[in-house]
Design a protein around this motif. Structure first.
Motif, PDB file in Angstrom:
ATOM      1  N   CYS A 182       7.917 -81.135  -7.074  1.00 22.59           N
ATOM      2  CA  CYS A 182       8.682 -80.282  -7.382  1.00 22.59           C
ATOM      3  C   CYS A 182       9.087 -79.890  -5.976  1.00 22.59           C
ATOM      4  O   CYS A 182       8.560 -79.775  -5.011  1.00 22.59           O
ATOM      5  N   VAL A 183      10.361 -79.644  -5.718  1.00 27.60           N
ATOM      6  CA  VAL A 183      11.142 -79.330  -4.775  1.00 27.60           C
ATOM      7  C   VAL A 183      11.432 -77.831  -4.690  1.00 27.60           C
ATOM      8  O   VAL A 183      11.907 -77.149  -5.697  1.00 27.60           O
ATOM      9  N   MET A 184      11.067 -77.142  -3.613  1.00 24.74           N
ATOM     10  CA  MET A 184      11.440 -75.682  -3.765  1.00 24.74           C
ATOM     11  C   MET A 184      12.789 -75.550  -3.168  1.00 24.74           C
ATOM     12  O   MET A 184      13.056 -75.271  -1.883  1.00 24.74           O
ATOM     13  N   GLU A 185      13.859 -75.671  -3.825  1.00 26.82           N
ATOM     14  CA  GLU A 185      15.239 -75.493  -3.210  1.00 26.82           C
ATOM     15  C   GLU A 185      15.515 -73.926  -2.635  1.00 26.82           C
ATOM     16  O   GLU A 185      14.834 -72.883  -3.342  1.00 26.82           O
ATOM     17  N   GLU A 186      16.213 -73.853  -1.960  1.00 28.87           N
ATOM     18  CA  GLU A 186      16.556 -72.603  -1.346  1.00 28.87           C
ATOM     19  C   GLU A 186      17.112 -71.725  -2.286  1.00 28.87           C
ATOM     20  O   GLU A 186      16.848 -70.634  -2.268  1.00 28.87           O
ATOM     21  N   SER A 187      18.049 -72.247  -3.027  1.00 27.61           N
ATOM     22  CA  SER A 187      18.949 -71.555  -4.130  1.00 27.61           C
ATOM     23  C   SER A 187      17.852 -70.944  -5.170  1.00 27.61           C
ATOM     24  O   SER A 187      17.801 -69.877  -5.631  1.00 27.61           O
ATOM     25  N   SER A 188      16.644 -71.580  -5.558  1.00 27.92           N
ATOM     26  CA  SER A 188      15.852 -71.213  -6.457  1.00 27.92           C
ATOM     27  C   SER A 188      14.818 -70.043  -5.722  1.00 27.92           C
ATOM     28  O   SER A 188      14.247 -69.161  -6.496  1.00 27.92           O
TER      29      SER A 188
ATOM     30  N   PRO B 292      12.087 -73.338   2.109  1.00 27.09           N
ATOM     31  CA  PRO B 292      13.131 -73.927   1.643  1.00 27.09           C
ATOM     32  C   PRO B 292      13.178 -75.605   1.678  1.00 27.09           C
ATOM     33  O   PRO B 292      12.926 -76.083   2.798  1.00 27.09           O
ATOM     34  N   GLY B 293      13.354 -76.164   0.706  1.00 25.74           N
ATOM     35  CA  GLY B 293      13.084 -77.600   0.859  1.00 25.74           C
ATOM     36  C   GLY B 293      11.776 -78.372   0.710  1.00 25.74           C
ATOM     37  O   GLY B 293      11.330 -79.493   0.638  1.00 25.74           O
ATOM     38  N   ASP B 294      10.797 -77.421   0.863  1.00 26.40           N
ATOM     39  CA  ASP B 294       9.276 -78.179   0.632  1.00 26.40           C
ATOM     40  C   ASP B 294       9.106 -78.708  -0.831  1.00 26.40           C
ATOM     41  O   ASP B 294       9.661 -78.206  -1.813  1.00 26.40           O
ATOM     42  N   THR B 295       8.491 -79.885  -0.724  1.00 26.43           N
ATOM     43  CA  THR B 295       8.103 -80.636  -1.865  1.00 26.43           C
ATOM     44  C   THR B 295       6.632 -80.248  -2.066  1.00 26.43           C
ATOM     45  O   THR B 295       5.392 -80.455  -1.482  1.00 26.43           O
TER      46      THR B 295
END
Lengths: 151, 151
Positions: free
Chosen positions: B20-26, B95-98
């Protein structure tokens, strides 16, 4: 509220948080996002499960506890920075439960290499409205001394 | 995917999750709800903090890991019911880490009083795209035997 630095802490010091209500809608919303298991999402499935009724995800209880700690339950001046710790969920959190958190400082371990910081062990217990513990987090937190004047 | 019961598990057995990608918004949305500290919410504040840049709440990383485990990362037939365990956050999630999760069964302790269940210790490590561990959860999970035919 007074914000505390390392110099202000001592073993045995205790803290109490405000309260929060674990609404059924937020239990289901958290589960849908992070822990979509039937016993967190659906009353009938939950009733037939070992929980015998809808239960919050343990991570929801953990996150709600963190919010209570951040909102004054553990008033550390540099914030709450956890390295890790031990967690336990002795009982489920149920829809409508009102949680509060009691914390106690168990240990203060000054850093050998960084004289302005320490690892502080804090045991936080989230209790429901019947004073049943639903979550226990014994955390290792990074805590800093008060900055020198002019810094 | 085949769902596993207690009889299907053995010490040393390994499992891998999806990603999963850890989006900055989330990251910011999770922090606003559960862990509203400046280093999880605001780039400038995060840059000036010990994180030296925006970092996800540890509880967000924990919750995202749980989602990966529930979505097939740990395919236990009766679900993932945790009694507790040990957690650590060796590095921040950015942010952006997978993230992906690798799990291994460390211990299987049959219940003395309930012959159809055991407490299974599972170590789950969430790794980022550089294979750095960002979160380690050594969990005690309640696992059940396959139901008898006709039950």
């Amino acid at each position: 509220m007074e914000k505390l630095y390392l110099e202000d802490l001592r073993i045995g010091q205790r803290f109490a948080s405000a309260t929060c209500v674990m609404e059924e809608s937020s239990i289901k919303a958290f589960a849908a996002e992070s822990d979509p298991q039937p016993f967190h999402l659906d009353e009938a499935a939950a009733k037939a499960s070992l929980f015998r009724g809808l239960a919050a995800s343990g991570w929801h209880t953990a996150s709600a506890t963190m919010r209570l700690l951040v909102d004054g339950g553990l008033p550390f001046a540099n914030g709450l920075v956890g390295l890790g710790g031990e967690i336990a969920w002795p009982k489920p959190t149920r829809p409508g439960d009102t949680l509060r958190v009691e914390s106690e400082i168990l240990e203060i371990a000054p850093s050998r290499s960084k004289p302005n910081q320490a690892i502080v062990t804090v045991k936080s217990i989230a209790l429901n409205q019947n004073a049943d513990p639903v979550y226990v987090f014994t955390a290792k937190l990074l805590v800093f001394k008060r900055p020198a004047p002019g810094v």
